[in-house]
Design a protein around this motif. Structure first.
Motif, PDB file in Angstrom:
ATOM      1  N   LEU A 106       0.859  -1.189   0.000  1.00 20.93           N
ATOM      2  CA  LEU A 106       0.000   0.000   0.000  1.00 20.93           C
ATOM      3  C   LEU A 106       0.888   1.230   0.000  1.00 20.93           C
ATOM      4  O   LEU A 106       1.602   1.502   0.971  1.00 20.93           O
ATOM      5  N   LEU A 107       0.876   1.949  -1.110  1.00 16.57           N
ATOM      6  CA  LEU A 107       1.675   3.175  -1.262  1.00 16.57           C
ATOM      7  C   LEU A 107       3.137   2.923  -0.948  1.00 16.57           C
ATOM      8  O   LEU A 107       3.799   3.700  -0.253  1.00 16.57           O
ATOM      9  N   GLY A 108       3.647   1.794  -1.440  1.00 20.10           N
ATOM     10  CA  GLY A 108       5.049   1.469  -1.245  1.00 20.10           C
ATOM     11  C   GLY A 108       5.393   0.946   0.134  1.00 20.10           C
ATOM     12  O   GLY A 108       6.567   0.864   0.498  1.00 20.10           O
ATOM     13  N   TRP A 109       4.367   0.576   0.902  1.00 22.07           N
ATOM     14  CA  TRP A 109       4.574   0.118   2.284  1.00 22.07           C
ATOM     15  C   TRP A 109       3.843  -1.204   2.460  1.00 22.07           C
ATOM     16  O   TRP A 109       2.745  -1.395   1.968  1.00 22.07           O
ATOM     17  N   ASP A 110       4.477  -2.133   3.160  1.00 23.04           N
ATOM     18  CA  ASP A 110       3.811  -3.386   3.491  1.00 23.04           C
ATOM     19  C   ASP A 110       2.854  -3.135   4.655  1.00 23.04           C
ATOM     20  O   ASP A 110       3.231  -3.148   5.825  1.00 23.04           O
ATOM     21  N   PHE A 111       1.606  -2.898   4.314  1.00 21.98           N
ATOM     22  CA  PHE A 111       0.605  -2.524   5.305  1.00 21.98           C
ATOM     23  C   PHE A 111      -0.029  -3.771   5.907  1.00 21.98           C
ATOM     24  O   PHE A 111      -0.527  -4.639   5.175  1.00 21.98           O
ATOM     25  N   PRO A 112      -0.035  -3.914   7.243  1.00 21.53           N
ATOM     26  CA  PRO A 112      -0.673  -5.083   7.864  1.00 21.53           C
ATOM     27  C   PRO A 112      -2.179  -5.076   7.596  1.00 21.53           C
ATOM     28  O   PRO A 112      -2.841  -4.066   7.798  1.00 21.53           O
ATOM     29  N   THR A 113      -2.711  -6.211   7.149  1.00 21.62           N
ATOM     30  CA  THR A 113      -4.144  -6.253   6.885  1.00 21.62           C
ATOM     31  C   THR A 113      -4.955  -6.011   8.154  1.00 21.62           C
ATOM     32  O   THR A 113      -6.064  -5.482   8.090  1.00 21.62           O
ATOM     33  N   GLN A 114      -4.383  -6.354   9.309  1.00 17.89           N
ATOM     34  CA  GLN A 114      -5.075  -6.098  10.569  1.00 17.89           C
ATOM     35  C   GLN A 114      -5.227  -4.600  10.826  1.00 17.89           C
ATOM     36  O   GLN A 114      -6.067  -4.174  11.613  1.00 17.89           O
TER      37      GLN A 114
END
Length: 249
Positions: free
Chosen positions: A194-202
């Motif tokens: 997400l926008l170049g960041w590994d965003f936690p789904t939680q």
């Protein structure tokens, strides 16, 4: 017990009562469980499903303040935890007994017990009471970890955070910080780019604050029968999903 609503919940117009908030949480949870069983691949469903647990945790903290019998409240959670365990194990591991992950009712129960321990220490206001309260909460967090309840110790702390921050100055900001810490900073698990960041789904759980902030502090008109129906929905829908999944696979 019977205390006035928090300043955060005093809304002159509209808002969501407890019945509407529970209903939203049920829909979010159902979407997540449908994704896990009958409709795999639609990841948006589990992202939306992340909003369910913070709402349940918030309602446990509110229930703590409004309940006239906290012991009975805890017993009810324990009972429905027991009733939910076999359906949960069937969905989670396709077996009637899976001791390595317990359903969310036990997480909510531990959160309620932690609130009771902190409240007792706050009322007694002695060094011994504070020590006992701290040890009790630590023990409950350890039990969540060792017992491998759903959402683990972070789930228990989510309930505690809503309880502790209820009358906090700028409560909405403190709640947001707590959920970001518990669901993004401290979370380890599945991520999405997400926008170049590994965003936690939680991390989508933080969005649960939107309906929570719309809560108007009122119980709703459904009464105890509807409240029991909400509790029963968890084991019943889980079992139905498992049976449908077994028939269709």
């Amino acid at each position: 017990m019977g205390e006035a609503p928090s300043p955060l919940t005093r809304k002159p117009f509209g808002g969501l009562n407890a019945d509407w908030l529970r209903s939203l949480a049920m829909v979010f949870m159902l979407l997540d469980h449908l994704w896990a069983t009958l409709i795999p691949g639609n990841f948006w469903m589990t992202y939306v499903g992340r909003l369910a647990f913070p709402i349940f945790a918030f309602q446990i903290s509110e229930g703590f303040f409004h309940s006239s019998d906290r012991r009975r409240y805890a017993k009810r959670l324990f009972l429905f935890g027991l009733l939910s365990e076999i359906p949960f194990d069937l969905v989670y591991a396709s077996t009637v007994f899976f001791p390595f992950h317990q359903n969310v009712m036990f997480t909510l129960l531990l959160g309620l017990l932690a609130c009771c321990a902190i409240d007792r220490a706050r009322r007694e206001r002695t060094a011994g009471a504070v020590l006992r309260g701290g040890l009790s909460v630590a023990g409950l967090l350890l039990l969540a970890l060792v017992g491998m309840v759903d959402y683990g110790w972070r789930g228990v702390l989510t309930v505690v955070a809503f309880y502790a921050l209820r009358d906090f100055p700028f409560a909405w900001l403190a709640q947001a910080a707590a959920l970001v810490l518990l669901n993004i900073v401290l979370f380890k698990g599945q991520t999405i780019p997400l926008l170049g960041w590994d965003f936690p789904t939680q991390g989508f759980a933080v969005l649960a604050l939107v309906p929570i902030w719309l809560y108007n502090g009122r119980p709703g008109s459904g009464g105890r029968r509807l409240q029991t129906a909400f509790y029963a929905f968890y084991p019943v829908h889980t079992l139905v999903l498992y049976l449908l999944f077994s028939l269709l696979r």
